[in-house]
Scaffold this active site. Sequence first.
Site, short mmCIF file in Angstrom:
data_model
loop_
_atom_site.label_atom_id
_atom_site.label_comp_id
_atom_site.label_asym_id
_atom_site.label_seq_id
_atom_site.Cartn_x
_atom_site.Cartn_y
_atom_site.Cartn_z
NE ARG A 116 -2.97 0.16 3.38
CZ ARG A 116 -4.24 0.53 3.43
NH1 ARG A 116 -5.16 -0.22 2.89
NH2 ARG A 116 -4.60 1.65 4.02
NE ARG A 159 4.71 9.25 -4.62
CZ ARG A 159 4.08 9.64 -3.52
NH1 ARG A 159 4.72 10.38 -2.62
NH2 ARG A 159 2.82 9.34 -3.34
NE ARG A 201 -3.13 -5.86 15.89
CZ ARG A 201 -2.60 -6.17 17.07
NH1 ARG A 201 -2.89 -7.32 17.66
NH2 ARG A 201 -1.77 -5.32 17.67
NE ARG A 224 -2.22 6.34 12.88
CZ ARG A 224 -2.85 6.22 11.73
NH1 ARG A 224 -2.26 6.56 10.60
NH2 ARG A 224 -4.09 5.78 11.68
CD GLU A 268 -4.15 5.64 15.44
OE1 GLU A 268 -4.40 6.66 14.81
OE2 GLU A 268 -3.93 4.53 14.90
CE1 TYR A 288 -6.27 -1.84 6.77
CE2 TYR A 288 -4.63 -2.64 5.22
CZ TYR A 288 -4.98 -1.83 6.26
OH TYR A 288 -4.04 -1.00 6.79
CG ASP A 339 -8.15 2.91 2.35
OD1 ASP A 339 -8.06 2.83 3.59
OD2 ASP A 339 -7.16 2.95 1.60
P1 FAD Z 1 -18.13 1.07 9.91
O1 FAD Z 1 -17.75 2.49 9.82
O2 FAD Z 1 -17.40 0.20 10.88
O3 FAD Z 1 -19.69 1.01 10.23
C1 FAD Z 1 -20.34 -0.13 10.71
C2 FAD Z 1 -21.43 0.33 11.64
O4 FAD Z 1 -22.23 -0.79 12.01
C3 FAD Z 1 -20.90 0.93 12.94
O5 FAD Z 1 -21.47 2.19 13.17
C4 FAD Z 1 -21.34 -0.07 14.00
O6 FAD Z 1 -21.66 0.54 15.24
C5 FAD Z 1 -22.57 -0.67 13.36
N1 FAD Z 1 -22.89 -2.01 13.86
C6 FAD Z 1 -22.08 -3.09 13.94
N2 FAD Z 1 -22.72 -4.12 14.48
C7 FAD Z 1 -23.98 -3.69 14.75
C8 FAD Z 1 -25.12 -4.30 15.33
N3 FAD Z 1 -25.11 -5.58 15.77
N4 FAD Z 1 -26.24 -3.58 15.47
C9 FAD Z 1 -26.28 -2.27 15.05
N5 FAD Z 1 -25.23 -1.66 14.50
C10 FAD Z 1 -24.10 -2.35 14.35
N6 FAD Z 1 -10.09 4.80 5.23
C11 FAD Z 1 -9.65 5.78 4.41
O7 FAD Z 1 -10.09 5.86 3.26
N7 FAD Z 1 -8.73 6.69 4.83
C12 FAD Z 1 -8.21 6.67 6.09
O8 FAD Z 1 -7.37 7.52 6.45
C13 FAD Z 1 -8.64 5.64 6.97
N8 FAD Z 1 -8.17 5.57 8.23
C14 FAD Z 1 -8.63 4.60 9.07
C15 FAD Z 1 -8.14 4.57 10.38
C16 FAD Z 1 -8.59 3.60 11.26
C17 FAD Z 1 -8.07 3.56 12.68
C18 FAD Z 1 -9.53 2.63 10.82
C19 FAD Z 1 -10.02 1.56 11.74
C20 FAD Z 1 -10.02 2.66 9.53
C21 FAD Z 1 -9.58 3.64 8.63
N9 FAD Z 1 -10.08 3.73 7.33
C22 FAD Z 1 -9.61 4.71 6.49
C23 FAD Z 1 -11.14 2.81 6.83
C24 FAD Z 1 -12.57 3.35 7.05
O9 FAD Z 1 -12.80 3.54 8.42
C25 FAD Z 1 -13.59 2.35 6.49
O10 FAD Z 1 -13.34 2.10 5.13
C26 FAD Z 1 -15.06 2.78 6.62
O11 FAD Z 1 -15.33 3.52 7.77
C27 FAD Z 1 -15.91 1.55 6.61
O12 FAD Z 1 -17.29 1.87 6.64
P2 FAD Z 1 -18.33 0.74 6.99
O13 FAD Z 1 -19.68 1.35 6.86
O14 FAD Z 1 -18.06 -0.49 6.22
O15 FAD Z 1 -18.02 0.33 8.51
N1 UDP Z 2 3.97 1.13 7.69
C1 UDP Z 2 5.25 1.13 8.24
N2 UDP Z 2 5.75 2.29 8.73
C2 UDP Z 2 5.06 3.44 8.73
C3 UDP Z 2 3.76 3.44 8.15
C4 UDP Z 2 3.24 2.26 7.66
O1 UDP Z 2 5.90 0.09 8.27
O2 UDP Z 2 5.57 4.46 9.21
C5 UDP Z 2 3.45 -0.17 7.18
C6 UDP Z 2 2.62 -0.92 8.21
O3 UDP Z 2 2.87 -2.30 8.03
C7 UDP Z 2 1.20 -0.62 7.81
C8 UDP Z 2 1.33 -0.56 6.29
O4 UDP Z 2 2.61 0.04 6.07
O5 UDP Z 2 0.31 -1.63 8.21
C9 UDP Z 2 0.25 0.25 5.62
O6 UDP Z 2 0.25 1.55 6.17
P1 UDP Z 2 -0.99 2.48 6.10
O7 UDP Z 2 -0.61 3.79 6.64
O8 UDP Z 2 -1.56 2.40 4.74
O9 UDP Z 2 -1.97 1.75 7.11
P2 UDP Z 2 -3.41 2.17 7.66
O10 UDP Z 2 -3.17 2.52 9.09
O11 UDP Z 2 -3.94 3.33 6.85
O12 UDP Z 2 -4.23 0.96 7.49
#
Ligand code: FAD
Ligand code: UDP
Length: 369
Positions: A169, A173, A246, A277, A303, A351, A353
């Site tokens: 991912r 560059r 996780r 981070r 985090e 996984y 986005d």
């Molecule tokens: P969710 O947002 O998880 O929504 C599921 C919903 O279902 C939740 O509100 C939950 O409460 C509800 N639910 C679950 N079970 C039940 C139940 N039994 N009854 C009622 N409700 C229920 N993506 C990016 O593009 N850019 C980023 O920078 C990025 N950063 C991230 C950082 C973190 C720490 C994490 C965890 C994810 C990140 N993502 C990022 C991914 C992004 O969060 C997801 O792609 C997106 O939010 C998924 O949407 P979803 O609707 O599938 O799930």
């Molecule tokens: N990663 C790393 N060092 C960093 C940032 C990311 O080794 O400083 C690795 C790590 O394994 C991570 C993967 O690159 O799971 C993807 O990173 P990304 O930031 O895309 O993860 P996200 O938290 O958005 O899922």
Amino acid sequence: MYDYLIVGSGLYGAVFAQEAKKKGKKVLVVDKRSNIAGNIYTEKVEGINFHKYGAHIFHTNNEKVWRYVNQFATFNRFTNSPVANYKGELYSLPFNMYTFNKMWGVITPEEAIIKIEEQRAEIKGEPRNLEEQAISLVGRDIYEKLIKGYTEKQWGRDCKDLPSFIIKRLPVRLTFDNNYFNALYQGIPIGGYTKMVENMLEGIEVRLDTNYLKNKEELNKLANKVIYTGPIDAYFNYSLGTLEYRSVRFENEVLDMPNYQGNAAINYTDRETPWTRIIEHKWFEFGKDEEGNDLPKTIISKEYSSEWKQGDEPYYPVNDENNDSLYQKYKKLASKEDKVFFGGRLGEYKYYDMDAVIDSALKFIEIEL
Ligand code: FAD
Ligand code: UDP
């Protein structure tokens, strides 16, 4: 009677609800949390949009998805440029000429290539795991200082036991470009993600604090079909075993200072620092409020990554072979449910986005609606 009961008010549920309503369907959204928007929920703290369930930066190459989200929000010009802190040494991310210069003193792309080639020579043949993949992409020095510790903290597993695709991912560059994402479009919705999801759910009935799995029978009676975006294994009461996730724990602090670290994200890439981070939320919006005023305080989140156990928030699916094959079994069970459809990061155990979740919802909508 509703046409659709949508379980989860995250992005997947909100996109489906919006489109179904537009097609004249009657929809009800339920969420077990007391807020909408799932993991992209933001709330105002000291004038700052605080990303409560983890920092989210929208980025995509998908024109259709970009046009889609722009109906519900205007995006700012934020570009993600995290900095890595390895025992007090700061490096630019993703891996680019600034990183190579700091690591090896190289000045030109040609010198950087020579250094990487030298170091990747230790990997013979196709990389078989994340460690080999990382060394073959950027060499051992960067692997040891910027990847190994961070990855092992994030995934709680040795880099030799992780699939190589995780590291693919990250861009590598040979230019001076600190933009973390290879994306045509990138930004943060002005006013916060919650506002964006509120706009998607406008005019739609939402019941919060409602756990579908605890009230399944009653809720099923209300609608012809169910769109379920919670964890697929929980739906089946973990009957075939538990999928691994996780989880992340956030330690949030409001600080009485205007600038704590000078950047939205600093990754701590050594093994010893317990957090992965620190996010300083105000920098997603350039440290200003909506009127353009500087904000006097700041909010930071440390985090900590942890193994998920029942009762925790599942954040990242662990898409290794064991989990993927268990997921396939659940998927088979799911296909036998004639009125329930599974979608989203937890429903599809992918996984994803944000842009991929929207794309997946829009594709399902094309078939279903
Ligand atoms: P969710 O947002 O998880 O929504 C599921 C919903 O279902 C939740 O509100 C939950 O409460 C509800 N639910 C679950 N079970 C039940 C139940 N039994 N009854 C009622 N409700 C229920 N993506 C990016 O593009 N850019 C980023 O920078 C990025 N950063 C991230 C950082 C973190 C720490 C994490 C965890 C994810 C990140 N993502 C990022 C991914 C992004 O969060 C997801 O792609 C997106 O939010 C998924 O949407 P979803 O609707 O599938 O799930
Ligand atoms: N990663 C790393 N060092 C960093 C940032 C990311 O080794 O400083 C690795 C790590 O394994 C991570 C993967 O690159 O799971 C993807 O990173 P990304 O930031 O895309 O993860 P996200 O938290 O958005 O899922």
